[in-house]
Scaffold this motif. Sequence first.
Motif, PDB file in Angstrom:
ATOM      1  N   GLY A   1      53.632  26.051  70.289  1.00 15.49           N
ATOM      2  CA  GLY A   1      52.335  26.557  69.849  1.00 15.49           C
ATOM      3  C   GLY A   1      52.147  27.893  69.481  1.00 15.49           C
ATOM      4  N   VAL A   2      52.854  28.773  70.192  1.00 16.77           N
ATOM      5  CA  VAL A   2      52.488  30.224  69.820  1.00 16.77           C
ATOM      6  C   VAL A   2      53.314  30.436  68.370  1.00 16.77           C
ATOM      7  N   ALA A   3      54.336  29.916  68.356  1.00 16.19           N
ATOM      8  CA  ALA A   3      55.036  30.140  66.959  1.00 16.19           C
ATOM      9  C   ALA A   3      53.881  29.693  65.842  1.00 16.19           C
ATOM     10  N   VAL A   4      53.300  28.316  66.264  1.00 16.60           N
ATOM     11  CA  VAL A   4      52.351  27.771  64.998  1.00 16.60           C
ATOM     12  C   VAL A   4      51.252  28.796  64.972  1.00 16.60           C
ATOM     13  N   ILE A   5      50.471  29.363  65.997  1.00 19.20           N
ATOM     14  CA  ILE A   5      49.637  30.399  66.007  1.00 19.20           C
ATOM     15  C   ILE A   5      49.953  31.361  65.030  1.00 19.20           C
ATOM     16  N   PHE A   6      51.133  31.974  65.335  1.00 22.02           N
ATOM     17  CA  PHE A   6      51.574  33.140  64.601  1.00 22.02           C
ATOM     18  C   PHE A   6      51.789  32.719  62.886  1.00 22.02           C
ATOM     19  N   VAL A   7      52.421  31.719  62.627  1.00 20.74           N
ATOM     20  CA  VAL A   7      52.983  31.308  61.216  1.00 20.74           C
ATOM     21  C   VAL A   7      51.493  30.911  60.695  1.00 20.74           C
TER      22      VAL A   7
ATOM     23  N   GLU B   1      61.367  34.932  60.848  1.00 19.19           N
ATOM     24  CA  GLU B   1      62.377  34.624  61.514  1.00 19.19           C
ATOM     25  C   GLU B   1      63.390  35.885  61.301  1.00 19.19           C
ATOM     26  N   THR B   2      63.697  36.359  60.305  1.00 18.23           N
ATOM     27  CA  THR B   2      64.353  37.263  60.211  1.00 18.23           C
ATOM     28  C   THR B   2      64.101  38.986  60.978  1.00 18.23           C
ATOM     29  N   ILE B   3      62.592  39.137  60.613  1.00 23.77           N
ATOM     30  CA  ILE B   3      62.190  40.313  61.450  1.00 23.77           C
ATOM     31  C   ILE B   3      62.382  40.100  62.972  1.00 23.77           C
ATOM     32  N   ILE B   4      62.217  38.967  63.733  1.00 21.04           N
ATOM     33  CA  ILE B   4      62.220  38.766  64.642  1.00 21.04           C
ATOM     34  C   ILE B   4      63.402  38.922  65.551  1.00 21.04           C
TER      35      ILE B   4
ATOM     36  N   LYS C   1      65.897  40.610  64.244  1.00 19.73           N
ATOM     37  CA  LYS C   1      66.193  42.002  64.326  1.00 19.73           C
ATOM     38  C   LYS C   1      65.633  42.881  65.364  1.00 19.73           C
ATOM     39  N   LYS C   2      64.224  42.450  65.413  1.00 18.35           N
ATOM     40  CA  LYS C   2      63.537  43.330  66.321  1.00 18.35           C
ATOM     41  C   LYS C   2      63.361  43.123  67.853  1.00 18.35           C
ATOM     42  N   SER C   3      63.448  41.738  68.312  1.00 20.40           N
ATOM     43  CA  SER C   3      63.407  41.314  69.555  1.00 20.40           C
ATOM     44  C   SER C   3      64.031  40.040  69.935  1.00 20.40           C
ATOM     45  N   ARG C   4      65.184  40.279  70.440  1.00 24.27           N
ATOM     46  CA  ARG C   4      66.014  39.253  70.820  1.00 24.27           C
ATOM     47  C   ARG C   4      65.482  38.194  71.605  1.00 24.27           C
ATOM     48  N   ALA C   5      64.736  38.787  72.626  1.00 22.35           N
ATOM     49  CA  ALA C   5      64.085  37.772  73.546  1.00 22.35           C
ATOM     50  C   ALA C   5      63.135  36.792  72.937  1.00 22.35           C
ATOM     51  N   LEU C   6      62.387  37.394  71.999  1.00 22.35           N
ATOM     52  CA  LEU C   6      61.249  36.825  71.370  1.00 22.35           C
ATOM     53  C   LEU C   6      61.919  35.567  70.343  1.00 22.35           C
ATOM     54  N   TYR C   7      63.131  35.995  69.883  1.00 24.53           N
ATOM     55  CA  TYR C   7      63.782  35.130  68.958  1.00 24.53           C
ATOM     56  C   TYR C   7      64.478  34.123  69.975  1.00 24.53           C
TER      57      TYR C   7
ATOM     58  N   GLY D   1      62.857  31.146  68.046  1.00 22.77           N
ATOM     59  CA  GLY D   1      63.756  30.785  66.863  1.00 22.77           C
ATOM     60  C   GLY D   1      63.846  29.471  66.739  1.00 22.77           C
ATOM     61  N   ILE D   2      63.969  28.687  67.700  1.00 24.65           N
ATOM     62  CA  ILE D   2      64.494  27.143  67.188  1.00 24.65           C
ATOM     63  C   ILE D   2      63.103  26.374  66.759  1.00 24.65           C
ATOM     64  N   TYR D   3      61.864  26.975  66.913  1.00 22.24           N
ATOM     65  CA  TYR D   3      60.676  26.309  66.423  1.00 22.24           C
ATOM     66  C   TYR D   3      60.281  26.741  64.889  1.00 22.24           C
ATOM     67  N   LEU D   4      60.787  27.933  64.716  1.00 22.12           N
ATOM     68  CA  LEU D   4      60.496  28.507  63.173  1.00 22.12           C
ATOM     69  C   LEU D   4      60.826  27.673  62.260  1.00 22.12           C
ATOM     70  N   PRO D   5      62.234  27.132  62.032  1.00 22.46           N
ATOM     71  CA  PRO D   5      62.482  26.382  60.734  1.00 22.46           C
ATOM     72  C   PRO D   5      61.810  25.064  60.966  1.00 22.46           C
ATOM     73  N   LEU D   6      61.360  24.405  61.894  1.00 23.88           N
ATOM     74  CA  LEU D   6      60.726  23.206  61.865  1.00 23.88           C
ATOM     75  C   LEU D   6      59.403  23.344  61.311  1.00 23.88           C
ATOM     76  N   ILE D   7      58.756  24.654  61.297  1.00 20.83           N
ATOM     77  CA  ILE D   7      57.461  24.911  60.882  1.00 20.83           C
ATOM     78  C   ILE D   7      57.278  24.814  59.424  1.00 20.83           C
ATOM     79  N   THR D   8      58.208  24.835  58.752  1.00 18.27           N
ATOM     80  CA  THR D   8      58.135  24.936  57.341  1.00 18.27           C
ATOM     81  C   THR D   8      57.673  23.459  56.668  1.00 18.27           C
ATOM     82  N   THR D   9      57.895  22.592  57.617  1.00 18.38           N
ATOM     83  CA  THR D   9      57.381  21.173  57.111  1.00 18.38           C
ATOM     84  C   THR D   9      56.430  20.564  57.881  1.00 18.38           C
ATOM     85  N   ASN D  10      55.901  21.418  58.607  1.00 19.31           N
ATOM     86  CA  ASN D  10      54.670  20.976  59.535  1.00 19.31           C
ATOM     87  C   ASN D  10      53.485  21.120  58.763  1.00 19.31           C
ATOM     88  N   CYS D  11      52.957  19.877  58.336  1.00 18.65           N
ATOM     89  CA  CYS D  11      51.872  19.900  57.474  1.00 18.65           C
ATOM     90  C   CYS D  11      50.584  20.640  57.945  1.00 18.65           C
ATOM     91  N   ALA D  12      50.335  20.610  59.144  1.00 17.24           N
ATOM     92  CA  ALA D  12      49.490  21.531  59.571  1.00 17.24           C
ATOM     93  C   ALA D  12      49.215  22.764  58.845  1.00 17.24           C
TER      94      ALA D  12
END
Lengths: 201, 192
Positions: free
Chosen positions: B41-47, B88-91, B93-99, B103-114
């Motif tokens: 959810g947080v990853a989707v809000i962000f993107v 994904e790249t920024i996160i 480099k900047k924050s390992r914890a956030l990644y 991290g694992i949700y970000l690639p899935l988001i490209t094909t999220n039709c929402a």
Amino acid sequence: MAKSAFYEFYKGIFEQNPVFTLVLGLCPTLAVTTSLVNGFGMGVATLFVLVSSSLIVSVFRKRIPNEIRIPVFILIIATFVTSTDLIMAAYSPALSKSLGIFIPLIVVNCIVLGRVEAFSAKKNVFRSILDAAGMGVGFTLTLILLGGLREVLGTGSIIASGRVLASLPITGASAMIITPGAFMTLGLLLATSKRLRRMLK
Amino acid sequence: MSILAILVSAIFVNNFVLQKALGICPFLGVSRKTSTALGMGVAVIFVMTMASTASSLLSIYFLRPLGLEYLKTIVFILVIASLVQFVETIILKKSRALYNALGIYLPLITTNCAILGVVLINFSKTYGFIESVVHGFGAGVGFTLALLLMSGIRERLELADVPESLEGLPVAFITAGILALSFLGFSGMIKV
């Protein structure tokens, strides 16, 4: 690999139906099946994109570098989706209006990218087209079934281009036409298909 | 429509998952546990917020002035794909914890039709810059809300005695249907 070419086509219709067994492409399946005609329109649009993208990907499969294949596939798919969108808007504006953003959203339909990645990128052109056509027809038939069921339960009759195709002596439950009805109908259809498959085994 | 109305409408009245049937794959795929649902959810809000920002700038300053509206699908999908890669790249480099958390949700988001859906709706309703950003944010919050509610129910459903044919996805769909029905109660809140 010994499977007959015809198998590549008909497996998509029941045995590996994209909606019922692979559970792919659910957003358009739920959102646009408010009537039989809408389901059919969406199915045909997806079928067209699927077959054309499979053809192009399969023809160029040896030339597309492996590392950037996904962006390339998405661009190929997006090109055909844009043409479908424009063709539909020109020749059938009413349908294009009722399908709305779900036509451009075929780009992110997992069925298309899934088949291109899993099949067309590896197999020859003939088999890729058969596979894509089978999946597209399976998807279309599912959308017609879902759309028809929802329309007849929601309004009491099925109407296609001004003619009544079927009617039930009931007052429609309008909840079937909106999203909750879509979720429930698809849930029950999935359960039916699961039961059917177990009985056939 | 006021900014507040757009926000409330995107979260409750026109909830992306439960009323517009967008983003169903992640909705069913990652709603088994509340913790993963929250991460997604947080990853989707962000993107969604970022994608709305970028695409609205593009459509205001590039697509509309040049009359290239018909290229919207191709341009927006490229924007989303590169944005996801960039984030994904920024996160990383900047924050390992956030990644590790997202991290694992970000690639899935490209094909999220929402995500593409929210951008296309911004475009077709000709929302301005601020309206687009707010709509993107609200749609993300609505998606997270639906995901969290569903994951809470599904955690309980694991323990329930479900008929064999309905096990797994069928019962999840029927549950989602009832959830969507209850969200209809919000429909009187705002005239859209």
